[in-house]
Motif scaffolding. Structure first.
Motif, PDB file in Angstrom:
ATOM      1  N   THR A  67      15.775 -27.561  43.769  1.00 27.77           N
ATOM      2  CA  THR A  67      15.590 -27.759  42.453  1.00 27.77           C
ATOM      3  C   THR A  67      15.013 -29.014  42.420  1.00 27.77           C
ATOM      4  OG1 THR A  67      17.299 -26.582  41.669  1.00 27.77           O
ATOM      5  CG2 THR A  67      16.527 -27.966  40.256  1.00 27.77           C
ATOM      6  N   LEU A  68      15.576 -30.159  43.189  1.00 30.76           N
ATOM      7  CA  LEU A  68      14.833 -31.618  43.094  1.00 30.76           C
ATOM      8  C   LEU A  68      13.578 -31.737  43.541  1.00 30.76           C
ATOM      9  CD1 LEU A  68      15.330 -34.578  42.034  1.00 30.76           C
ATOM     10  CD2 LEU A  68      16.310 -35.040  44.694  1.00 30.76           C
ATOM     11  N   GLY A  69      13.406 -31.155  44.695  1.00 34.75           N
ATOM     12  CA  GLY A  69      12.048 -31.019  45.214  1.00 34.75           C
ATOM     13  C   GLY A  69      11.020 -30.227  44.128  1.00 34.75           C
ATOM     14  N   LEU A  70      11.306 -29.319  43.491  1.00 37.76           N
ATOM     15  CA  LEU A  70      10.640 -28.799  42.549  1.00 37.76           C
ATOM     16  C   LEU A  70      10.363 -29.575  41.365  1.00 37.76           C
ATOM     17  CD1 LEU A  70       9.385 -26.186  40.863  1.00 37.76           C
ATOM     18  CD2 LEU A  70      11.686 -25.256  40.577  1.00 37.76           C
ATOM     19  N   ILE A  71      11.339 -30.215  40.617  1.00 33.67           N
ATOM     20  CA  ILE A  71      11.296 -31.196  39.531  1.00 33.67           C
ATOM     21  C   ILE A  71      10.210 -32.286  40.300  1.00 33.67           C
ATOM     22  CG2 ILE A  71      12.627 -32.948  38.295  1.00 33.67           C
ATOM     23  CD1 ILE A  71      14.849 -31.208  38.396  1.00 33.67           C
ATOM     24  N   HIS A  72      10.363 -32.902  41.173  1.00 34.45           N
ATOM     25  CA  HIS A  72       9.423 -34.123  41.675  1.00 34.45           C
ATOM     26  C   HIS A  72       8.060 -33.264  41.643  1.00 34.45           C
ATOM     27  CE1 HIS A  72      12.702 -36.582  43.225  1.00 34.45           C
ATOM     28  NE2 HIS A  72      12.718 -36.856  41.845  1.00 34.45           N
ATOM     29  N   GLY A  73       7.712 -32.293  42.242  1.00 33.09           N
ATOM     30  CA  GLY A  73       6.542 -31.564  42.658  1.00 33.09           C
ATOM     31  C   GLY A  73       5.709 -31.030  41.203  1.00 33.09           C
ATOM     32  N   ALA A  74       6.720 -30.727  40.231  1.00 31.76           N
ATOM     33  CA  ALA A  74       6.041 -30.117  38.898  1.00 31.76           C
ATOM     34  C   ALA A  74       5.865 -31.515  38.014  1.00 31.76           C
ATOM     35  CB  ALA A  74       7.465 -29.377  38.528  1.00 31.76           C
ATOM     36  N   GLN A  75       6.417 -32.288  38.173  1.00 31.41           N
ATOM     37  CA  GLN A  75       6.017 -33.698  37.250  1.00 31.41           C
ATOM     38  C   GLN A  75       5.943 -33.293  35.868  1.00 31.41           C
ATOM     39  OE1 GLN A  75       1.560 -34.658  38.079  1.00 31.41           O
ATOM     40  NE2 GLN A  75       2.916 -35.751  39.620  1.00 31.41           N
ATOM     41  N   PRO A  76       7.130 -32.334  35.304  1.00 27.19           N
ATOM     42  CA  PRO A  76       6.940 -32.050  34.160  1.00 27.19           C
ATOM     43  C   PRO A  76       6.835 -32.860  32.978  1.00 27.19           C
ATOM     44  CG  PRO A  76       9.126 -31.730  34.715  1.00 27.19           C
ATOM     45  CD  PRO A  76       8.235 -32.158  35.919  1.00 27.19           C
ATOM     46  N   ASP A  77       5.818 -32.448  31.831  1.00 28.10           N
ATOM     47  CA  ASP A  77       5.933 -33.226  30.464  1.00 28.10           C
ATOM     48  C   ASP A  77       6.950 -32.840  29.855  1.00 28.10           C
ATOM     49  OD1 ASP A  77       3.006 -34.531  30.889  1.00 28.10           O
ATOM     50  OD2 ASP A  77       2.702 -32.521  31.642  1.00 28.10           O
ATOM     51  N   ALA A  78       7.210 -31.410  30.080  1.00 32.05           N
ATOM     52  CA  ALA A  78       8.217 -30.998  29.014  1.00 32.05           C
ATOM     53  C   ALA A  78       9.217 -30.276  30.100  1.00 32.05           C
ATOM     54  CB  ALA A  78       7.656 -30.075  28.071  1.00 32.05           C
ATOM     55  N   LEU A  79      10.817 -30.154  29.651  1.00 33.90           N
ATOM     56  CA  LEU A  79      11.627 -29.485  30.231  1.00 33.90           C
ATOM     57  C   LEU A  79      12.429 -28.797  29.308  1.00 33.90           C
ATOM     58  CD1 LEU A  79      12.787 -32.635  31.977  1.00 33.90           C
ATOM     59  CD2 LEU A  79      12.533 -30.698  33.488  1.00 33.90           C
ATOM     60  N   VAL A  80      12.729 -27.364  29.790  1.00 31.10           N
ATOM     61  CA  VAL A  80      13.408 -26.529  28.940  1.00 31.10           C
ATOM     62  C   VAL A  80      14.731 -26.131  29.423  1.00 31.10           C
ATOM     63  CG1 VAL A  80      13.800 -24.170  27.781  1.00 31.10           C
ATOM     64  CG2 VAL A  80      11.494 -25.469  27.618  1.00 31.10           C
ATOM     65  N   ILE A  81      15.944 -26.419  28.744  1.00 30.25           N
ATOM     66  CA  ILE A  81      17.286 -26.229  29.730  1.00 30.25           C
ATOM     67  C   ILE A  81      17.590 -25.077  29.265  1.00 30.25           C
ATOM     68  CG2 ILE A  81      18.507 -27.270  27.334  1.00 30.25           C
ATOM     69  CD1 ILE A  81      19.958 -27.328  31.165  1.00 30.25           C
ATOM     70  N   CYS A  82      18.250 -24.170  30.345  1.00 31.61           N
ATOM     71  CA  CYS A  82      18.348 -22.777  30.507  1.00 31.61           C
ATOM     72  C   CYS A  82      19.776 -22.670  30.763  1.00 31.61           C
ATOM     73  CB  CYS A  82      17.671 -21.985  31.346  1.00 31.61           C
ATOM     74  SG  CYS A  82      15.608 -22.102  30.965  1.00 31.61           S
ATOM     75  N   HIS A  83      20.660 -21.546  29.934  1.00 33.46           N
ATOM     76  CA  HIS A  83      22.009 -21.471  30.147  1.00 33.46           C
ATOM     77  C   HIS A  83      22.482 -20.227  29.639  1.00 33.46           C
ATOM     78  CE1 HIS A  83      26.008 -23.040  29.827  1.00 33.46           C
ATOM     79  NE2 HIS A  83      26.412 -22.778  28.307  1.00 33.46           N
ATOM     80  N   GLU A  84      23.370 -19.795  30.198  1.00 36.90           N
ATOM     81  CA  GLU A  84      24.245 -18.480  29.918  1.00 36.90           C
ATOM     82  C   GLU A  84      25.693 -18.633  29.471  1.00 36.90           C
ATOM     83  OE1 GLU A  84      26.104 -16.170  29.586  1.00 36.90           O
ATOM     84  OE2 GLU A  84      26.202 -14.651  31.337  1.00 36.90           O
ATOM     85  N   PRO A  85      25.831 -18.710  28.091  1.00 36.52           N
ATOM     86  CA  PRO A  85      27.041 -19.386  27.704  1.00 36.52           C
ATOM     87  C   PRO A  85      28.358 -18.788  28.019  1.00 36.52           C
ATOM     88  CG  PRO A  85      25.966 -18.090  25.930  1.00 36.52           C
ATOM     89  CD  PRO A  85      25.030 -18.098  27.271  1.00 36.52           C
ATOM     90  N   THR A  86      28.360 -17.824  28.622  1.00 41.97           N
ATOM     91  CA  THR A  86      29.778 -16.855  28.717  1.00 41.97           C
ATOM     92  C   THR A  86      30.244 -17.065  30.155  1.00 41.97           C
ATOM     93  OG1 THR A  86      28.768 -14.681  29.492  1.00 41.97           O
ATOM     94  CG2 THR A  86      29.179 -15.098  27.173  1.00 41.97           C
ATOM     95  N   ARG A  87      29.365 -17.871  31.251  1.00 44.32           N
ATOM     96  CA  ARG A  87      29.752 -18.059  32.347  1.00 44.32           C
ATOM     97  C   ARG A  87      30.505 -19.060  32.699  1.00 44.32           C
ATOM     98  NH1 ARG A  87      24.338 -17.727  36.389  1.00 44.32           N
ATOM     99  NH2 ARG A  87      23.787 -15.882  34.603  1.00 44.32           N
ATOM    100  N   THR A  88      31.561 -18.910  33.632  1.00 41.83           N
ATOM    101  CA  THR A  88      32.516 -19.934  33.464  1.00 41.83           C
ATOM    102  C   THR A  88      32.379 -20.666  34.860  1.00 41.83           C
ATOM    103  OG1 THR A  88      34.075 -18.524  34.847  1.00 41.83           O
ATOM    104  CG2 THR A  88      34.441 -18.860  32.175  1.00 41.83           C
TER     105      THR A  88
END
Lengths: 332, 332
Positions: B232-253
């Motif tokens: 994930t960190l290599g992906l974030i650095h390589g993507a150099q995103p202008d925009a991020l979207v946070i993804c989440h599944e609210p019932t997972r514990t």
């Protein structure tokens, strides 16, 4: 993996001493295994060993030519191949930790086969690793982290292993890179592991141990280096360090290989490494700073260490100039 | 990795629609690439495409038979092999994202070689990647990141590609996993790349582009998942995103596969992802939240989205229930 000694250390056309850090590390920690060095025209690295042709080295007793130079990307320079082939023909084995395997070069593979010589590509993983599970393991662990690549993390871990052993503490250096593997004969070539298994490989190389035992785990890359940070984060998570040591070269102005990226502050790197480490070990803390002051004179080095020690509130040492005993003491 | 289109989608003897979810994804997101389907006796999946033999598909213009079915363990069912071999003999390439490689089946490998056809096992990289250099590239980039693995990152990126195109904006989904690669016909199987080249592989898959063009880069893993955070960190650095979207599944514990690790808060994940992203793109910011509410009823889903939207001060959507238009709008 069993390398025949002594070595002829191949420096190729290394553009600077940093490019020859593999050879430097082997000479530092296993000097008795290093018979001589072989440089090509244009080489800017010098270990201070006798310069030898492959023929002379064989007659002097060398058994393995160890490729002690690495360029960006870890490929074999075309100009090296004739020298490596001549070494095989003269009766030497080859050992290297490059990304590109010597045994994948047909000319070398065929020559080795024909002459009955061995090629050891120590960077290629020899086994599959599991996915990391983040389970807390017994024993204590220390991980050096850096403001950049190539700023003294392996050296710091090896020096701390020696210092702890000198204090009578059980301690084991755990190699995660090619130089460490060439020095100790075992470890995990972390930067060549498949991405999904980085933390799992580190968990494997540093297993459960007695509670008073310290693993000194070789650091890799930097959490703030855009080329290699993924390796570093998986290493931090897999190492689940009790203690971290911040490593730094104070005269460097930009990240190695990336002139457009300035060196981040120690505080920034420490804060981000601590955040990452506490995911798998909530008790992680910094135990000291290991500063590579080789480019400074004595007075400037002393001032640099004093300034960093006061700023961070941690023992600041140079493993070469001052030794690492004060950090070893802080671990007790 | 680049697959020839259009596809004949192979459904095998899929016992239900879930077993054919790869084929379903290809049809949903790239209907224009899907010429027909091929079912075997007992198949319970149906995409509503024309049923075709391999011979008919070739005469209709198909270029690749895509294995759109997966059984337990990701192995190739013995009963499929004759059909896959007939496809090669009729002139089709093969593509699959199974754990077992089609090219490891001698009968298929030999037939492909004899007929000059390609076999794409998209879980394995087909080319070497460079070391990432962190150089700022032209064009705009968006990267979904998650509080866990498998919480909707690929779906979110594909939905945003469609939404931006519907608004007349040039946009390209960039695949980093096997399903994404099969859907779009190209990409990098990031979790199988060698660790030192994670960010470099992402830089390669998302090259310079016109300034108004959006790359929607498929997310992987989670920065706070001890098994996969390095990817994930290599992906974030390589993507150099202008925009991020946070993804989440609210019932997972707890984190997927790690019952001893609770799901971190959205705020914690966002803060750490933003810190990482700003290393290679100081302008990185969050543009929205993509919440997978499939386990909630309508009222609970609406309440969940409203609560997260108020808490984060960002558009919160469910790509399936509400669509992602509000995030696409926020990108303008």
């Amino acid at each position: 993996m069993s390398l025949r000694q002594p070595y002829l250390l191949f420096l190729g056309d290394a553009p600077d001493m940093l490019a020859a850090k593999v050879a430097l590390g082997v000479k530092q920690w296993r000097p008795e295994a290093c018979l001589g060095q072989l440089s090509m025209p244009g080489c800017k690295a010098d270990l201070g060993l006798a310069e030898m042709s492959v023929g002379y080295a064989v007659s002097a007793g060398a058994r393995t030519l160890l490729v002690g130079v690495a360029n960006r990307g870890g490929v074999v320079a075309p100009s090296w191949v004739a020298v490596l082939k001549a070494a095989l023909e003269a009766g030497l084995d080859l050992a290297a930790g490059l990304h590109q395997r010597l045994s994948d070069i047909p000319e070398l593979a065929e020559t080795a086969r024909a002459r009955g010589r061995a090629i050891h590509d120590v960077r290629s993983p020899e086994r599959p690793y599991p996915v990391g599970d983040g389970r807390k393991r017994s024993g204590k662990r220390l991980l050096p982290v850096g403001t950049d690549c190539s700023c003294g993390k392996m050296y710091t871990a090896l020096a701390l292993e020696a210092a702890l052993r000198a204090r009578g503490r059980p301690a084991t250096f755990r190699a995660t890179g090619q130089t460490g593997i060439l020095i100790t004969g075992e470890g995990v070539p972390l930067d060549a592991v498949v991405a999904d298994f980085i933390s799992g490989a580190v968990e494997t190389v540093s297993p459960d141990a007695p509670e008073d035992h310290w693993d000194l785990i070789e650091g890799q890359g930097s959490l703030l280096h855009p080329s290699f940070a993924g390796v570093t984060l998986g290493l931090i998570h897999g190492a689940q360090p009790d203690a971290l040591v911040i490593c730094h070269e104070p005269t460097r102005t930009h990240l190695r290989g990336l002139p457009h990226y300035p060196i981040p502050s120690l505080e920034t790197v420490m804060e981000q490494c601590l955040t990452a480490a506490r995911l798998t070990n909530p008790k992680a803390r910094f135990a000291g700073a290991s500063i590579n002051t080789h480019a400074l004179d004595d007075a400037a080095a002393a001032a640099c260490l004093a300034e960093i020690e006061a700023r961070l509130g941690l023992p600041a040492v140079d493993p070469v100039r001052t030794g690492v005993e004060r950090i070893a003491e802080a671990l007790e």
